[in-house]
Design an enzyme around this catalytic site. Structure first.
Site, PDB file in Angstrom:
ATOM      1  N   GLY A   1      -4.032  -7.276   1.346  1.00 26.66           N
ATOM      2  CA  GLY A   1      -4.374  -7.220  -0.070  1.00 26.66           C
ATOM      3  C   GLY A   1      -5.298  -8.370  -0.456  1.00 26.66           C
TER       4      GLY A   1
ATOM      5  N   ASN B   1      10.225  -7.453   1.012  1.00 31.38           N
ATOM      6  CA  ASN B   1       9.283  -8.560   1.069  1.00 31.38           C
ATOM      7  C   ASN B   1       8.836  -8.915  -0.323  1.00 31.38           C
ATOM      8  OD1 ASN B   1       6.159  -8.301   0.542  1.00 31.38           O
ATOM      9  ND2 ASN B   1       6.856  -6.287   1.243  1.00 31.38           N
TER      10      ASN B   1
ATOM     11  N   GLY C   1       3.603 -11.519  -2.272  1.00 34.05           N
ATOM     12  CA  GLY C   1       2.856 -11.813  -3.491  1.00 34.05           C
ATOM     13  C   GLY C   1       1.369 -12.004  -3.270  1.00 34.05           C
TER      14      GLY C   1
ATOM     15  N   ASN D   1      -5.081  -1.114  -4.998  1.00 39.37           N
ATOM     16  CA  ASN D   1      -3.635  -1.366  -5.027  1.00 39.37           C
ATOM     17  C   ASN D   1      -3.185  -1.520  -6.472  1.00 39.37           C
ATOM     18  OD1 ASN D   1      -1.045  -2.286  -4.748  1.00 39.37           O
ATOM     19  ND2 ASN D   1      -1.551  -4.013  -3.415  1.00 39.37           N
TER      20      ASN D   1
ATOM     21  N   CYS E   1       1.460  -3.032  -6.402  1.00 37.84           N
ATOM     22  CA  CYS E   1       2.167  -4.149  -5.768  1.00 37.84           C
ATOM     23  C   CYS E   1       3.320  -4.609  -6.658  1.00 37.84           C
ATOM     24  CB  CYS E   1       1.236  -5.328  -5.500  1.00 37.84           C
ATOM     25  SG  CYS E   1       2.131  -6.711  -4.757  1.00 37.84           S
TER      26      CYS E   1
ATOM     27  N   ILE F   1       3.563   5.867  -0.002  1.00 38.61           N
ATOM     28  CA  ILE F   1       3.983   5.087  -1.152  1.00 38.61           C
ATOM     29  C   ILE F   1       3.873   3.597  -0.849  1.00 38.61           C
ATOM     30  CG2 ILE F   1       5.616   6.820  -2.016  1.00 38.61           C
ATOM     31  CD1 ILE F   1       7.895   5.197  -0.738  1.00 38.61           C
TER      32      ILE F   1
ATOM     33  N   GLY G   1       7.967   4.000   5.913  1.00 36.53           N
ATOM     34  CA  GLY G   1       8.989   4.057   6.957  1.00 36.53           C
ATOM     35  C   GLY G   1       8.602   4.788   8.222  1.00 36.53           C
TER      36      GLY G   1
END
Lengths: 256, 303
Positions: free
Chosen positions: B46, B69, B72, B127, B130, B191, B244
């Site tokens: 990111g 997680n 950030g 994004n 987040c 996702i 996943g």
């Protein structure tokens, strides 16, 4: 250093006491070189609550036998599963990871370890001896039972111990040992690994006496090779990954 | 010989396997393990307009079949990326996408403009999902008007492939998918992580410094699969599915649900070679099941 992912074979699982085992793992071929202070990421499968690999310090290396030893303290589901590994089992490793301890500029060296933090100090001690330096070890634990691999350490150099209950060596924490009480210590370099509170005290002692000090951090991490950015340490240059910029840091570089 | 190529709305991928942002660094971290040019694409970390230090440690917690997680968006900013990182990674032999994030619409626009000028970056992933930043991030992706506003604004300045990454932390993801398609998205990825938290019962404290964080790993897969399927019903642009994915079978399931390509995230931490294995596995699955093109799997679930 180039990183690898390989299946090692467990050739020995030596139980030291109720919470520590030493695993001896053999590489299938020619094991690549590894440096003291580096670690491996151990794959732990089949646990209902284990998902990620476990970062474990390299305790000892035998290049001729193509083996390495891992000192494992069973403190959670993953390490308990590692403690159950049997001779002949496979153990998948991503390795060798992280930076390493540096060789000292001068010869008077003290290695200070607490609890499972003694793990990387044995291999470092061996490395120092190979480079003509006689290390001194100061190892601490809660009780005598927690002091492990003492024979291996004492073969390499002078060994001092402390226990919180006084059952072995000096009573108290490592910082209470006479070797760290003197006002004019005959030490040029300290290497330390163990609980953060212990390392902070050792680092402060080193700073006060103008001794160079390298600390090895054990921050929680997901990957171990710089992809997840979860294991950051607060340094003078901002957040740095414990797994790639560390685990060994000069203590004055950390914002402690 | 199976044709593994995927047409992502005019952008050709050599195969459907990509890596997810924030789980693959800049690709360099994986080069000792396998040849990353074998991948369909790599989504780099990111990237924001300004340098970000990210959140305080601790940033992760292991959870049953997954992890939380709270990194950030730690990154050195888009200008540093363009000057120092882009020259190193531009010739990796696979599509290097940049995940673009921000706190304000103007930040998204300025970041996208910088990336637009990087010749070898074929696309960005916007994004708007987040969960780990105080301002912006997920806030843009959880309502249709704000999602539309940021996608429309970036669409005006960004001329190449615009992928938009959706948040699962919404009531109706199909609605958001349709909205960002209408605003000009070339593809939709989903996702992002699910907002979760972990508490240490021994210390009675939160494990993450931010208290909440983003859940990923196999624990979220059924939700991700359902959402990919729902968005696939609602839009015409291609979908990049993730959530996943640990192996070939998981990847196939996402394609059957309607994904044209997939991203592998958390699994990279456990097996750094997993994406390469999925490329091989997809080809094998197609051979064994009589598919001459992997693209025949897209939306091929038989109800």
């Amino acid at each position: 250093m180039k990183k690898y992912i390989d299946d090692f074979k467990v050739i020995k699982n030596e139980r030291l006491n109720y919470e520590y085992v030493i695993l001896t793992l053999q590489h299938p071929g020619q094991m690549p070189e590894m440096m003291p202070g580096q670690f491996v990421e151990v794959r732990v499968d089949n646990g209902p609550n284990t998902f990620l690999r476990r970062p474990i310090s390299i305790h000892d290396v035998d290049m001729e036998a193509n083996t390495m030893k891992l000192l494992v303290q069973e403190i959670g589901d993953g390490t308990r599963l590692m403690g159950q590994l049997k001779e002949g089992d496979n153990c998948n490793l991503v390795y060798p990871l992280g930076n390493s301890f540096s060789l000292p500029e001068k010869k008077r060296v003290l290695l200070v370890g607490g609890g499972c933090g003694i793990a990387p100090l044995l291999y470092m001690g061996r490395h120092l001896v190979a480079n003509g330096i006689e290390p001194q070890f100061l190892l601490g634990a809660r009780t005598q039972e927690g002091l492990i691999a003492m024979d291996a350490f004492s073969e390499l150099g002078q060994l001092y111990t402390t226990t919180e209950d006084g059952s072995h060596g000096t009573k108290g924490f490592v910082i209470h040992h006479p070797v760290m009480r003197t006002q004019s210590p005959e030490i040029d370099q300290i290497y330390t690994c163990g609980p953060e509170a212990m390392m902070k005290v050792v680092a402060k002692y080193a700073k006060n006496h103008g001794i160079k000090c390298e600390v090895s951090l054990e921050n929680h991490m997901a990957c171990g090779f710089g992809a997840c950015l979860c294991c950051v340490a607060d340094t003078l240059d901002g957040h740095k990954c414990t797994c790639t910029d560390g685990p060994v840091f000069d203590s004055t570089y950390l914002k402690w | 010989m199976v044709d593994l190529k995927i047409d992502l709305n005019g952008l050709e991928l050599k195969n459907p396997v990509m890596t997810a942002s924030g789980t693959f660094g800049y690709g360099e971290e994986f080069m000792d393990f396998f040849d990353i040019s074998r991948l369909g694409g790599v989504m780099v970390k990111g990237t924001t307009l300004e340098h970000r230090e990210g959140n305080a440690y601790p940033r992760m917690a292991e959870t049953p079949q997954g992890m939380l997680n709270a990194v950030g968006l730690q990154n050195k900013g888009v200008h540093y990326f363009a000057e120092h990182i882009y020259p190193r990674i531009k010739d990796y032999g696979t599509h290097m996408f940049v995940n673009v994030s921000g706190s304000k619409i103007e930040d998204y626009i300025k970041t996208a403009e910088v990336v637009n000028d990087l010749e070898h970056i074929p696309g960005i992933e916007l994004n708007i999902s987040c969960p780990n930043v105080k301002e912006g991030g997920m806030a843009f992706g959880t309502s249709c008007p704000s999602a539309v506003a940021v996608v429309e604004a970036v669409r005006k300045v960004y001329k190449k492939h615009l992928m938009v990454k959706l948040s699962p932390n919404v009531t109706n993801i199909a609605e958001i998918g349709a909205a960002v398609e209408g605003a000009g998205a070339d593809s939709i990825s989903l996702i992002n992580t699910l907002l979760g938290m972990a508490i240490d019962a021994k210390t009675r404290k939160p494990i993450l410094s931010t208290i909440t964080g983003g859940l990923s790993g196999p624990a979220v897969k059924p939700i991700a699969l359902r959402m990919v399927w729902q968005v696939a019903q609602a839009v015409k642009v291609p979908i990049v599915g993730m959530g996943g994915i640990m192996n070939t079978t998981d990847a196939i399931e996402f394609m059957l649900a309607g994904a044209s390509a997939i991203q592998v995230g958390t699994a990279n931490f456990i097996d750094p070679c997993v994406t390469d294995k999925i490329v091989v596995g997809l080809e094998q699955y197609c051979q064994e099941n009589g598919f001459s093109k992997v693209s025949d799997l897209i939306g091929a679930m038989e109800v």
